[in-house]
Scaffold this motif. Structure first.
Motif, PDB file in Angstrom:
ATOM      1  N   SER A   1       0.796  -1.233   0.000  1.00  0.00           N
ATOM      2  CA  SER A   1       0.000   0.000   0.000  1.00  0.00           C
ATOM      3  C   SER A   1       0.826   1.281   0.000  1.00  0.00           C
ATOM      4  CB  SER A   1      -0.943   0.000   1.209  1.00  0.00           C
ATOM      5  OG  SER A   1      -0.186  -0.036   2.406  1.00  0.00           O
ATOM      6  N   GLU A   2       2.121   1.188   0.271  1.00  0.00           N
ATOM      7  CA  GLU A   2       2.977   2.366   0.326  1.00  0.00           C
ATOM      8  C   GLU A   2       4.306   2.065  -0.343  1.00  0.00           C
ATOM      9  OE1 GLU A   2       3.462   4.013   4.262  1.00  0.00           O
ATOM     10  OE2 GLU A   2       1.566   3.154   4.901  1.00  0.00           O
ATOM     11  N   PRO A   3       4.970   3.099  -0.889  1.00  0.00           N
ATOM     12  CA  PRO A   3       6.307   2.882  -1.438  1.00  0.00           C
ATOM     13  C   PRO A   3       7.236   2.330  -0.352  1.00  0.00           C
ATOM     14  CG  PRO A   3       5.475   5.022  -2.105  1.00  0.00           C
ATOM     15  CD  PRO A   3       4.516   4.479  -1.069  1.00  0.00           C
TER      16      PRO A   3
ATOM     17  N   ASP B   1      10.026  -4.277   4.608  1.00  0.00           N
ATOM     18  CA  ASP B   1       9.814  -2.839   4.671  1.00  0.00           C
ATOM     19  C   ASP B   1      11.165  -2.194   4.402  1.00  0.00           C
ATOM     20  OD1 ASP B   1       9.326  -0.192   5.234  1.00  0.00           O
ATOM     21  OD2 ASP B   1       8.176  -0.607   7.059  1.00  0.00           O
TER      22      ASP B   1
ATOM     23  N   ARG C   1      11.847   0.754   3.997  1.00  0.00           N
ATOM     24  CA  ARG C   1      11.984   2.059   4.636  1.00  0.00           C
ATOM     25  C   ARG C   1      12.717   1.948   5.962  1.00  0.00           C
ATOM     26  NH1 ARG C   1       5.737   3.115   4.973  1.00  0.00           N
ATOM     27  NH2 ARG C   1       6.087   1.117   5.957  1.00  0.00           N
TER      28      ARG C   1
END
Length: 77
Positions: free
Chosen positions: A10-12, A62, A64
């Motif tokens: 759902s997110e970069p 993840d 990030r």
């Protein structure tokens, strides 16, 4: 393997990794290498597809949340 759930990408920076390997040991070794670099879900087992060679494993990363040093999680703030 089950369909990829929209929330997992759902997110970069969120990644779904499907691994095909000759055996459990190889699949888990690859997962360990990924988890040493990025925040990754834990995995407990592989799956086998009837009529297909090897094993399969799925994990979620993840990107990030990189590690500060090899094998070390970032210190909490």
């Amino acid at each position: 393997m089950e369909a990829i759930n929209e929330v997992h990408v759902s997110e970069p920076g969120l990644v779904v990794v499907d691994v095909a390997a000759a055996d459990d040991e190889t699949a888990f070794a690859f997962h360990t290498a990924l988890a040493a670099r990025w925040a990754a879900t834990s995995v407990e087992r592989t799956t086998r597809d009837a009529g297909q060679p090897g094993v399969r494993l799925r994990c979620y990363l993840d990107l990030r949340q990189p590690l500060d040093e090899p094998g070390q999680r970032p210190a909490p703030h």
